[in-house]
Design an enzyme around this catalytic site. Structure first.
Site, PDB file in Angstrom:
ATOM      1  N   LYS A 226     -10.790   8.227   1.256  1.00 19.56           N
ATOM      2  CA  LYS A 226     -11.875   7.751   2.132  1.00 19.56           C
ATOM      3  C   LYS A 226     -12.023   8.720   3.530  1.00 19.56           C
ATOM      4  CE  LYS A 226     -14.522   3.709   3.490  1.00 19.56           C
ATOM      5  NZ  LYS A 226     -14.457   2.288   3.317  1.00 19.56           N
TER       6      LYS A 226
ATOM      7  N   GLU B 185       0.089  10.365   1.219  1.00 20.67           N
ATOM      8  CA  GLU B 185       0.521  10.665  -0.146  1.00 20.67           C
ATOM      9  C   GLU B 185      -0.593  11.669  -0.588  1.00 20.67           C
ATOM     10  OE1 GLU B 185       1.300   6.024   0.579  1.00 20.67           O
ATOM     11  OE2 GLU B 185      -0.252   7.658   1.174  1.00 20.67           O
TER      12      GLU B 185
ATOM     13  N   GLY C 186     -12.239   1.152  -0.588  1.00 22.00           N
ATOM     14  CA  GLY C 186     -11.572   1.854  -1.724  1.00 22.00           C
ATOM     15  C   GLY C 186     -11.359   1.125  -3.124  1.00 22.00           C
ATOM     16  N   ARG C 187     -10.982  -0.173  -3.119  1.00 21.86           N
ATOM     17  CA  ARG C 187     -10.747  -0.680  -4.466  1.00 21.86           C
ATOM     18  C   ARG C 187     -12.317  -1.134  -5.113  1.00 21.86           C
ATOM     19  NH1 ARG C 187      -9.335  -3.459  -0.344  1.00 21.86           N
ATOM     20  NH2 ARG C 187     -10.053  -5.696   0.109  1.00 21.86           N
TER      21      ARG C 187
ATOM     22  N   GLU D 184      -5.047  -7.478  -3.094  1.00 25.90           N
ATOM     23  CA  GLU D 184      -5.360  -6.445  -1.974  1.00 25.90           C
ATOM     24  C   GLU D 184      -6.519  -7.329  -1.248  1.00 25.90           C
ATOM     25  OE1 GLU D 184      -4.655  -2.281  -1.036  1.00 25.90           O
ATOM     26  OE2 GLU D 184      -6.770  -2.314  -1.001  1.00 25.90           O
TER      27      GLU D 184
ATOM     28  N   HIS E  49       6.391  -9.984 -27.206  1.00 29.03           N
ATOM     29  CA  HIS E  49       7.757  -9.837 -27.323  1.00 29.03           C
ATOM     30  C   HIS E  49       8.738  -9.696 -26.034  1.00 29.03           C
ATOM     31  CE1 HIS E  49       7.614  -9.602 -31.732  1.00 29.03           C
ATOM     32  NE2 HIS E  49       6.362  -9.500 -31.519  1.00 29.03           N
TER      33      HIS E  49
ATOM     34  N   LYS F  89       3.430   1.699   5.864  1.00 25.53           N
ATOM     35  CA  LYS F  89       3.257   3.163   5.867  1.00 25.53           C
ATOM     36  C   LYS F  89       3.498   3.590   7.504  1.00 25.53           C
ATOM     37  CE  LYS F  89      -0.609   4.410   3.946  1.00 25.53           C
ATOM     38  NZ  LYS F  89      -1.912   4.397   3.504  1.00 25.53           N
TER      39      LYS F  89
END
Length: 496
Positions: free
Chosen positions: A184, A190, A243-244, A329, A360, A470
């Site tokens: 964005k 990263e 973003g999400r 978030e 399981h 961060k």
């Protein structure tokens, strides 16, 4: 009117089996069908009376007006002073924002047409680099819908761990690779490090103009130009798209390229159908609202700390991870929109997995453990494989039987072999898994998060909690900053 939770907190705790026994219409009143999806909340402790009580709380919380503000493009992200307009990307919202989104989509389609015509060379591989909402949504779409596609080989890389990139480098031909950088701000640490390494890989392997193979997806086009991307290959999206919530915007580019434009349009229309349902339907028959009411019942009345969605379809294996970001978030907050302590639990911890594998692994705790965990089963009627019908039959029967077993339980003389029962679950059953139904499903979860946030009085659209760690990582990298003795010791141990 001030929201009063006292009626919610005093709701009765009638066992599920008694709720079914006392109300022959229970299934009809707590299940509905929307956009090719069947929702069933009858195995939760919701009742018509509880739904009416939550509807009162919704009225006191001004949900209807806040929903109108969301769709109207008003400022609902108050801490950042922004509108929240992901619905405009699918045609539902402020007319000006809808027009802007359509223009952005048209630009994206034109670029896809150019790539298909080999204007950027013979592309076979697409390397999409992003993180968080810039990766989770596209990854979910491509993995769920693109398994049979022979258009392009799409890889989504988010982790800054170099092994994630190296794995793709081993599979891809750099001379036939398109690099898509999604951020964005176009400053995400990263993402930009991974993008730089990808460019270096292309250069070292003989690609003469690696920047000519870069597509930028960003709300900050100037920064992308500064980084070296030609403006003709920058696909912007609005600052008001978080973003999400961004897979509907140009962040969905790798899905639109990998699946084809028709599939992307179907995805948008499916989401728009859920938008219209959420916007126009009474709360007692409103899928996102009912789901949020169940969420809040368990966090506020039963003090459940977690919620577990399980996808009984391999194509939806990434859905639990997608929901972790969307839900935690968005609503993992401790203060109200006014900056005051919430004073009650907010988002449950979202975790989950894939059936039947999870049976399981973690279902021991769900059936016999000391934690109350509302479970959500997501399944698809039409199989995605062409093997014997027994595969899909066993898959679905396991999903349905697990919900029944959680509710019914089993009493024996041996405590170790006894099941308490009265453990809640809901079921979401898609008729088929295609772009339209997946779009509707994701939009359902988005609006569910919104209702939860409104009733809790929090802002679901900022995410300041991701920043502090961060910032401290950057400070550690630059040096000259003191940390606690434990952190200092770890840094010295790792780097000397």
């Amino acid at each position: 009117m001030v929201a009063d939770w006292s009626k919610i907190e005093s709701l009765p705790r009638t066992p599920l089996l008694d709720l079914f026994a006392n109300d022959p219409d229970r299934l009809a009143s707590l299940s509905l069908d929307v956009a090719g999806i069947h929702f069933d909340w009858s195995k939760t402790h919701l009742t018509p009376e509880a739904v009416a009580t939550f509807a009162e709380l919704a009225k006191a919380s001004d949900l209807a007006a806040k929903r109108d503000a969301l769709f109207g493009g008003e400022v609902v992200n108050v801490t950042e002073g922004r509108a929240v307009e992901h619905t405009a990307e699918r045609g539902e919202g402020n007319p000006e924002s809808v027009a802007t989104a359509r223009a952005s989509h048209a630009r994206m389609r034109a670029l896809i047409d150019a790539i298909e015509a080999e204007a950027l060379g013979p592309i076979r591989h697409v390397l999409h680099i992003g993180i968080g909402g810039s990766a989770l949504g596209p990854d979910l779409l491509v993995d769920a819908l693109g398994r049979d596609s022979d258009r392009y080989d799409v890889a989504i890389v988010s982790n800054v761990d170099g092994m994630a990139l190296e794995e793709v480098f081993k599979r891809f031909d750099p001379a036939a690779t398109l690099l898509v950088v999604a951020s964005k701000t176009f400053t995400t640490t990263e993402t930009m490090l991974n993008a730089t390494s990808a460019l270096q890989w292309m250069t070292e392997n003989g690609v003469e103009d690696p920047y000519g193979r870069v597509i930028a997806l960003t709300a900050n086009p100037d920064k992308a130009v500064e980084w070296g991307v030609d403006e003709t290959r920058i696909l912007p999206f609005a600052e008001s798209v978080g973003g999400r919530y961004s897979l509907w915007s140009t962040i969905g580019f790798p899905a639109a390229l990998g699946l084809g434009w028709d599939a992307f349009e179907e995805l948008l229309e499916g989401a728009a159908e859920m938008d219209r349902h959420f916007r126009l339907t009474d709360l007692a028959q409103n899928a996102p609202a009912l789901a949020a009411f169940a969420d809040l019942y368990y966090t506020q009345v039963r003090h459940a700390e977690t919620r577990a969605p399980f996808a009984y379809d391999e194509r939806l294996r990434l859905l639990p991870s997608y929901l972790q970001q969307l839900e935690m978030e968005s609503n993992g907050k401790g203060v109200t929109v006014d900056g005051q302590p919430v004073g009650r639990p907010t988002a449950a911890i979202t975790w989950g997995g894939v059936g039947t594998d999870a049976q399981h692994a973690v279902f021991q705790l769900l059936h016999q453990g000391t934690h109350l965990v509302p479970v959500e089963f997501i399944a698809v009627v039409e199989p995605g494989d062409v093997l014997s019908d027994d595969h899909h039959r066993q898959l679905l029967l396991n999903a349905f039987a697990q919900g029944a077993a959680l509710m019914k339980g089993k009493k024996t003389d041996d405590p170790a072999r006894s099941y308490s029962g009265d453990r809640p679950s809901s079921t979401i059953l898609l008729e088929t898994l295609d772009p339209r139904t997946l779009g509707a499903l994701i939009a359902f979860y988005e609006h569910r998060v919104f209702v939860n946030g409104v009733l809790l009085g929090i802002n679901s659209f900022d995410q300041f909690g991701v920043e502090l760690g961060k910032e401290m990582a950057k400070a550690a990298d630059q040096g000259g900053q003191e940390f606690d003795p434990s952190t200092e010791s770890l840094i010295k141990r790792a780097f000397g």
